[in-house]
Design a protein around this motif. Structure first.
Motif, short mmCIF file in Angstrom:
data_model
loop_
_atom_site.label_atom_id
_atom_site.label_comp_id
_atom_site.label_asym_id
_atom_site.label_seq_id
_atom_site.Cartn_x
_atom_site.Cartn_y
_atom_site.Cartn_z
N GLY A 1 -13.61 -4.82 -6.11
CA GLY A 1 -12.97 -3.46 -6.23
C GLY A 1 -11.55 -3.40 -6.05
N LEU A 2 -11.25 -4.20 -5.16
CA LEU A 2 -9.47 -4.31 -4.82
C LEU A 2 -8.73 -4.83 -6.17
N TYR A 3 -9.50 -5.82 -6.68
CA TYR A 3 -8.78 -6.25 -8.00
C TYR A 3 -8.88 -5.46 -8.86
N GLY A 4 -10.27 -4.76 -9.15
CA GLY A 4 -10.16 -3.64 -10.21
C GLY A 4 -8.98 -2.58 -10.05
N ALA A 5 -8.99 -2.26 -8.92
CA ALA A 5 -8.01 -1.07 -8.65
C ALA A 5 -6.45 -1.72 -8.88
N LEU A 6 -6.21 -2.75 -8.45
CA LEU A 6 -4.93 -3.50 -8.66
C LEU A 6 -4.71 -3.45 -10.31
N PHE A 7 -5.63 -3.86 -10.99
CA PHE A 7 -5.40 -4.17 -12.38
C PHE A 7 -5.22 -2.98 -13.27
N PHE A 8 -5.86 -2.06 -12.86
CA PHE A 8 -5.68 -0.69 -13.44
C PHE A 8 -4.31 -0.12 -12.90
N LEU A 9 -3.89 0.27 -11.90
CA LEU A 9 -2.71 0.55 -11.28
C LEU A 9 -1.65 -0.30 -12.11
N SER A 10 -1.77 -1.59 -11.94
CA SER A 10 -0.64 -2.42 -12.54
C SER A 10 -0.58 -2.15 -14.26
N PHE A 11 -1.60 -1.78 -14.91
CA PHE A 11 -1.45 -1.50 -16.03
C PHE A 11 -0.86 -0.27 -16.15
N LYS A 12 -1.19 0.70 -15.54
CA LYS A 12 -0.39 2.10 -15.62
C LYS A 12 1.25 2.08 -15.09
N PHE B 1 5.84 -8.65 -18.11
CA PHE B 1 5.34 -8.11 -17.06
C PHE B 1 3.87 -8.22 -17.17
N TRP B 2 3.32 -8.42 -18.19
CA TRP B 2 1.86 -8.62 -18.29
C TRP B 2 1.63 -10.25 -17.71
N TYR B 3 2.45 -10.81 -17.45
CA TYR B 3 2.62 -12.35 -16.55
C TYR B 3 3.05 -11.90 -15.19
N ILE B 4 4.16 -11.24 -15.04
CA ILE B 4 4.87 -11.35 -13.69
C ILE B 4 4.16 -10.18 -12.86
N LEU B 5 3.87 -9.10 -13.48
CA LEU B 5 3.20 -7.92 -12.55
C LEU B 5 1.82 -8.11 -12.64
N ASN B 6 1.23 -8.97 -13.38
CA ASN B 6 -0.23 -9.04 -13.72
C ASN B 6 -0.89 -9.45 -12.02
N PRO B 7 -1.72 -8.80 -11.54
CA PRO B 7 -2.48 -9.13 -10.05
C PRO B 7 -3.23 -10.51 -10.17
N PHE B 8 -3.48 -10.73 -11.51
CA PHE B 8 -4.20 -12.24 -11.64
C PHE B 8 -3.33 -13.25 -11.01
N ILE B 9 -2.22 -13.12 -11.47
CA ILE B 9 -0.94 -14.01 -11.45
C ILE B 9 -0.52 -13.91 -9.76
#
Length: 452
Positions: A40-51, A194-202
């Protein structure tokens, strides 16, 4: 700041604050066995980072500041999704005390009366029986990073972790600088970095969980940047150093054949041979401080375990394993672990020899395809393995790696039960989504699949 500007930034500010709060919860209030909270946390972070990237892609400085601040959230806390850092600290303290980490198995070493390093029992317990029962499999430049922590922080696990995290953050900053320059030099949008630098996965897997793929990516991008600038000697040296962090870039070497020899002149062929030689010499020199007559056999024995014993979050291999059970009646991992890498090697040779004239963009595209094939045929695919193909994908028009980083955390379901048992339906869901996007992009053309 006037009212109109404040209104413009209202939602991005709220999203950034929400991201910071979610990262804080991830770092300080998450047990890896709590899968639903994790996902849940990861999904929210990914969505917010995308935006955030979508709305602020022209505000590079602001996004860089956010990327650094999000990493600093993890600075003073121990990793909660990985225990590998205990082995990193162990190896570093061995080197600091004059022991060779390639010569000794932790479980054997701790029995010696002459052996003494700080917090040895705690480190042995933390790394787990699997790591404690085998020689170190981390290449020499990675060992140097461990040693830095061993020399500076001799008796604090958290102190060593902070040193590791600062090194990784510095590597990510370097990746941003070089990645942005390389994107600009080949005519691609800067904000892709930023799809690397701001990606929550990274952020989570590298700074949060201490995986040094981040340093390897920095060195690989530096090498590619130098190669694009036609500084091929320095490029080869840095490429060798990236291999000395993690071995994975080795598989990319055959792809350079077509790049160097597209113009069939003897000079270009000699450059290729020189490039390979410089890489080889760099790697050999990096091993020299650890040289002993058994280092090669010990190191390769540990590496071999990954192909012949371990299995996690695999795709095609799990199908092969199922067929093996139907035909042979037992797990055929030892056979599959030898055959699947050969298939990967043949596929990489195909990319190297049979594709048409290769410019720099095509070289990176082929590197992306090569690593993708390797991961799809691997017996073990830990989430952090996706760092290199994610970075490579930003220099192409393919976006399936962004999708893969969005769903790869499904694999952490295995830690939600005491037996660390995977749910193969979830693994199938992960790879169905990934393969769907791969096939769609290959069939329709990557530019028609819009993600960013």
């Amino acid at each position: 700041m006037d009212l109109r500007t404040l209104k413009l930034y209202k939602f991005p500010i709220l999203m950034a604050l929400s991201c910071a709060a979610f990262y804080f919860a991830f770092a300080y209030d998450l047990n890896r066995s709590d899968f639903f909270k994790l996902i849940g946390l990861y999904g929210a972070l990914f969505f917010l980072s995308f935006k955030l990237i979508q709305q602020l892609k022209t505000k590079l400085k602001l996004l860089v500041i956010l990327a650094v601040l999000f990493r600093l959230v993890f600075l003073f806390v121990l990793p909660n999704l990985s225990q590998d850092y205990f082995r990193f600290i162990w190896d570093g303290r061995l080197i600091a005390e004059g022991w060779n980490p390639y010569q000794y198995i932790p479980n054997d070493l701790i029995q010696l009366q002459t052996f003494n390093i700080s917090q040895a029992k705690e480190l042995i317990q933390g790394m787990g029986s699997l790591s404690a029962g085998h020689y170190s499999n981390y290449p020499p430049l990675n060992q140097l990073i461990f040693a830095i922590a061993g020399w500076i922080s001799t008796s604090s696990i958290l102190g060593s972790v902070i040193i590791f995290k600062l090194i990784i953050i510095l590597a990510d900053i370097g990746t941003f600088i070089l990645g942005r320059k390389l994107l600009k030099s080949i005519g691609l949008p800067e904000h892709r970095i930023f799809w690397y630098i701001l990606n929550p996965f990274i952020i989570i897997e590298m700074t949060g969980n201490l995986h040094f793929e981040s340093v390897m990516v920095f060195l690989l991008i530096l090498s590619l940047y130098l190669l694009h600038q036609k500084k091929w000697i320095w490029s080869a040296i840095i490429f060798g150093l990236s291999i000395s962090i993690k071995l994975l870039p080795l598989m990319l070497l055959p792809l350079l054949f077509r790049f160097f020899t597209s113009d069939k002149t003897s000079l270009n062929f000699l450059k290729l041979i020189a490039y390979y030689l410089i890489i080889g010499i760099t790697v050999i020199i990096s091993f020299l401080p650890f040289y002993s007559h058994e280092i090669f056999s010990n190191f390769m024995a540990s590496i071999g375990l990954w192909f012949g014993k371990f299995e996690f979050n695999a795709s095609i291999y799990y199908l092969v394993r199922w067929i093996g059970f139907q035909v042979k009646g037992y797990n055929i991992i030892e056979t599959a672990g030898k055959v699947l890498p050969l298939i990967t090697f043949v596929a990489i040779l195909g990319l190297s020899l049979f594709r048409k004239k290769m410019d720099f963009k095509r070289l990176i595209e082929n590197m992306l395809f090569a690593v993708t094939v390797y991961l799809l045929l691997s017996t073990t695919v830990h989430p952090w393995y996706l760092a290199i193909p994610l970075m490579l994908s930003l220099f192409t028009e393919f976006r399936y790696m962004i999708v893969w980083t969005a769903v790869v955390f499904i694999s952490y379901f295995a830690y939600s039960n005491p037996e660390f048992q995977e749910n193969l339906w979830l693994v199938a869901l992960e790879y169905f989504i990934v393969l769907f996007y791969i096939v769609k992009e290959l069939k329709q053309g990557p530019k028609k699949v819009t993600i960013v």
